[in-house]
Design an enzyme around this catalytic site. Sequence first.
Site, mmCIF file in Angstrom:
data_model
loop_
_atom_site.group_PDB
_atom_site.id
_atom_site.type_symbol
_atom_site.label_atom_id
_atom_site.label_comp_id
_atom_site.label_asym_id
_atom_site.label_seq_id
_atom_site.Cartn_x
_atom_site.Cartn_y
_atom_site.Cartn_z
ATOM 1 N N LYS A 81 9.215 49.137 -2.212
ATOM 2 C CA LYS A 81 8.711 48.352 -3.339
ATOM 3 C C LYS A 81 9.258 46.914 -3.308
ATOM 4 O O LYS A 81 8.504 45.954 -3.465
ATOM 5 C CB LYS A 81 9.083 49.044 -4.663
ATOM 6 C CG LYS A 81 8.451 50.423 -4.826
ATOM 7 C CD LYS A 81 8.714 51.005 -6.206
ATOM 8 C CE LYS A 81 10.168 51.330 -6.443
ATOM 9 N NZ LYS A 81 10.681 52.356 -5.495
ATOM 10 N N THR A 82 10.563 46.785 -3.115
ATOM 11 C CA THR A 82 11.153 45.449 -3.038
ATOM 12 C C THR A 82 10.613 44.688 -1.836
ATOM 13 O O THR A 82 10.288 43.498 -1.927
ATOM 14 C CB THR A 82 12.688 45.546 -2.942
ATOM 15 O OG1 THR A 82 13.189 46.230 -4.093
ATOM 16 C CG2 THR A 82 13.322 44.161 -2.861
ATOM 17 N N ASP A 126 13.342 44.532 -10.671
ATOM 18 C CA ASP A 126 13.532 45.920 -10.260
ATOM 19 C C ASP A 126 14.003 46.752 -11.456
ATOM 20 O O ASP A 126 14.592 46.211 -12.402
ATOM 21 C CB ASP A 126 14.568 45.979 -9.138
ATOM 22 C CG ASP A 126 14.483 47.272 -8.352
ATOM 23 O OD1 ASP A 126 13.511 48.027 -8.559
ATOM 24 O OD2 ASP A 126 15.382 47.519 -7.527
ATOM 25 N N THR A 175 10.989 53.496 -10.693
ATOM 26 C CA THR A 175 10.921 54.873 -10.207
ATOM 27 C C THR A 175 10.512 55.817 -11.328
ATOM 28 O O THR A 175 10.269 56.994 -11.084
ATOM 29 C CB THR A 175 12.292 55.316 -9.658
ATOM 30 O OG1 THR A 175 13.275 55.162 -10.683
ATOM 31 C CG2 THR A 175 12.693 54.465 -8.459
ATOM 32 N N ARG A 234 13.591 53.851 4.242
ATOM 33 C CA ARG A 234 15.009 53.518 4.111
ATOM 34 C C ARG A 234 15.881 54.587 4.774
ATOM 35 O O ARG A 234 16.878 54.285 5.438
ATOM 36 C CB ARG A 234 15.398 53.377 2.646
ATOM 37 C CG ARG A 234 16.871 53.008 2.422
ATOM 38 C CD ARG A 234 17.194 52.953 0.944
ATOM 39 N NE ARG A 234 16.426 51.903 0.283
ATOM 40 C CZ ARG A 234 16.296 51.812 -1.046
ATOM 41 N NH1 ARG A 234 16.852 52.725 -1.823
ATOM 42 N NH2 ARG A 234 15.603 50.821 -1.585
#
Length: 359
Positions: A81-82, A126, A175, A234
């Site tokens: 997302k980032t 975020d 999230t 990740r």
Amino acid sequence: MSKKNINEPGDIPLSGPTGMLHPEKPLAEDEKEASLRPRSLKEFLGQKTNKENLGVFISAAKKRKESLDHLFLIGPPGLGKTTLAQVVAHELGVEFVQTSAPALDKPKDLVGILTKLSGNAVFFIDEIHRLKPAIEEMLYIAMEDYEIDWVIGQGPGARTLRIGIQPFTLVGATTRAGNVSSPLVSRFGITCRFSLYENADMEAIVRRSAGILNINIDDDAAMLLARSARGTPRVVNRLLRRMRDFAQIKGAPSITLPVVEDGLRRLEIDALGLEKHDREILRIIIERYNGGPVGAETLAISIGESVDTLEDYYEPYLIQAGLIQRTPRGRVVTGFAYEHLKLEPRNGRLTGNVEGLLF
């Protein structure tokens, strides 16, 4: 494109080649992580539908010379997302400013950021579900009218001053979409829901990351690594770096299948990507609660984690992998979980050897 990060240092580009498995000038861990982030939509692998739609919206906004509509990103941690927010700013050729909701403590914090944004900048927040109500309400006017209401003075002499700001694109990531208020959600013109990555996309990510880090990896090793990474970029990038460590200590010229199998065994990760704690969750539901149902709070206490950690980190993959189900009465282990753990339901007691799952 310029970039500002309110909480973290900016990305640091690679300073040069790192060699094979024996780099002479090792990069710092944050440099390694930054170097693996894609810079454009073309480099961003996976999430095909989201990427294609964003490409259209970005191209249209650039042709109109307007800011992109506000963007809402939803999905589990580690899915990009980032990174996608940074890619959007790069594709638009505009400033990127990043913060997180917990860092915005008072309305003046938000005012300070918004009044300094350049035209059509991308402002990334975020964990947007953790915004304080006062700050969230200030965002409403900023998102719709590109203005801020600011109160000057106190008591009877207080008055409201409306301050104009540059048009911008707010990118909110979360999230826990259910915890974001409806008025805020309705102000986002574009919504992207992230799902766990397919194995083919994960393999492509492994090969891309290995190329950036100048690591040789065999095809079968890349396939196993991709299958064992929970569908999360990740995680696969973290595992790739650890496999490089194992290969280097063994003196292997590349990351081979035996290296990955041995490395995953050492890390206690099985063929489905389940770590020791994941299997412990399944064991507890089976052994203590006869396979379920068991409530989230009770389960969280049993495993020694918070409910948020259980629901945000562990459960999404266990559910999507078909190992547990959420029911109105609580969490229930599925038949596939028994099959994967090589256990048989027998009065709620374990039969079998869970450790035999490891490579």
